[in-house]
Design a protein around this motif. Sequence first.
Motif, PDB file in Angstrom:
ATOM      1  N   ILE A   1       0.819  -1.210   0.000  1.00  9.39           N
ATOM      2  CA  ILE A   1       0.000   0.000   0.000  1.00  9.39           C
ATOM      3  C   ILE A   1       0.854   1.261   0.000  1.00  9.39           C
ATOM      4  O   ILE A   1       0.431   2.302  -0.509  1.00  9.39           O
ATOM      5  N   ASP A   2       2.057   1.183   0.535  1.00  6.46           N
ATOM      6  CA  ASP A   2       2.927   2.366   0.544  1.00  6.46           C
ATOM      7  C   ASP A   2       3.377   2.751  -0.858  1.00  6.46           C
ATOM      8  O   ASP A   2       3.770   3.893  -1.099  1.00  6.46           O
ATOM      9  N   CYS A   3       3.305   1.807  -1.805  1.00  3.53           N
ATOM     10  CA  CYS A   3       3.692   2.096  -3.193  1.00  3.53           C
ATOM     11  C   CYS A   3       2.503   2.514  -4.061  1.00  3.53           C
ATOM     12  O   CYS A   3       2.682   2.939  -5.197  1.00  3.53           O
ATOM     13  N   SER A   4       1.269   2.364  -3.526  1.00  2.00           N
ATOM     14  CA  SER A   4       0.079   2.614  -4.333  1.00  2.00           C
ATOM     15  C   SER A   4      -0.342   4.069  -4.330  1.00  2.00           C
ATOM     16  O   SER A   4      -0.828   4.594  -5.326  1.00  2.00           O
ATOM     17  N   LEU A   5      -0.193   4.741  -3.183  1.00  2.87           N
ATOM     18  CA  LEU A   5      -0.615   6.130  -3.049  1.00  2.87           C
ATOM     19  C   LEU A   5       0.380   6.882  -2.200  1.00  2.87           C
ATOM     20  O   LEU A   5       1.208   6.288  -1.504  1.00  2.87           O
TER      21      LEU A   5
END
Length: 456
Positions: free
Chosen positions: A296-300
């Motif tokens: 999730i840290d790479c998604s937004l």
Amino acid sequence: MFGKNLTTIGSNMAGLFFVWSTLKRYFPRQIQQLLFNAIQRIPIFKKLSDKIFHLFSPYAHIRFSEIEEYRYNYAYAAVKTYLGAKVNSEVKNLKGNQVKENTSLDLKRDDVKIEEEYEGVKMWWEIFRCVKGKKICRLTFHRSNWDVVTGSYLSYVVEEGKSIKARKKKLSVFMNNPSLRWKTNMKGLWTCIDFEHPATFDTLAMDIDKKDEILSDLVAFRDGKEYYDRIGKAWKRGYLLYGPPGTGKSTMIAAMANLMKYNIYDLELTSIGSNWELKKLLINTTSKSIIVIEDIDCSLDLTGERNVKDVKGDEGKKSNAVTLSGLLNFIDGIWSACGQERILVFTTNHLGKLDQALIRRGRMDMHIELSYCTFGAFKILAKNYLNLDSHYLFGKIESLLKETKITPADVAENLMVKDRTEVDGSLKGLIRALERIKWSQKVKAEEQHNKEISQI
């Protein structure tokens, strides 16, 4: 008004009878049929004939649509399952399906019209698609049997369909399609395939006590409907899985799905254009499901910036329009309670990058650290890959694991052998790998120490 409508209908019927009598008088039978069919195709005459038929027809219809008011209709699924399972020697149209090799063939009924009899009452089912593409099951029966059909029969069909589906249930993994492919009838939001990952908690390489804690939490959630109703909370739970790459986060999700018998919805945030689309995807997930957002840290941009403005890139395109605020509402806002028995799982390799509002207790109820391989995790891997409970080299491996940082994935790679004759070689290869890692980590530590001294 009623008298005026009745007069109009009577006048139209008289006109139709006059035309019909004229056709019968002056045209052969074949020409009559052709003319009659042509007239029926004229919209105004077709509408009129449908109204007349509906007015005098002794039959009633009940329709079950796949999508009803923008939500999946579970009654449709139960009816479709029930009708498909009515297989016997008298059925002429069947379809066969074999999910895996060397498994039994699954036969289902493939008729678009099915005649049914229940407690002496005859009725008919039709399966079709309407003009807008919606899948529909329609039941036709005589009005005099209304109480039987709407009373015990439909309840029997739905419950039997659910029972059949539960016995034959196959897990699926869904992925969201880019919003450009969505249709107005809600079809096309998700694509699915059969989920066949073999991971279980028995084969999961991690600390035993931590594993037992997670198992107990999952079982308590699955059996907790009355508890959630009593405390007034939506029946959902969040799990945050964090740790270095290769520590088993994806395997943990697969083990959760196999334990709970839940489908997986793999949500790719970068393909979603707005917070509104995110809500639309949410309401089209089913109950008894696991919604996953990996890395999730790479998604937004979730590092704490709440008021995200649209930023144009080099090519003039807007950045992803899903905001942290929209994601928070997705997790525990009003719309998050539109379904029951859902699990939400986030994974990340960098816990420190996430906004604390996103991972606070109540949103991510349980934080699970999946770290480097311990000796307990190694013993599970040795049992999985080598069928070993003990070995004279285990002591050496235990000592090295305490001094090195190696992921379970790297340990598993070293334990993969073709046959039992290579067991000793596999364990010795793992020892060599651990010694190399130990030496490399020692060199890095010395370099870091010398760098710190030189800066003083």
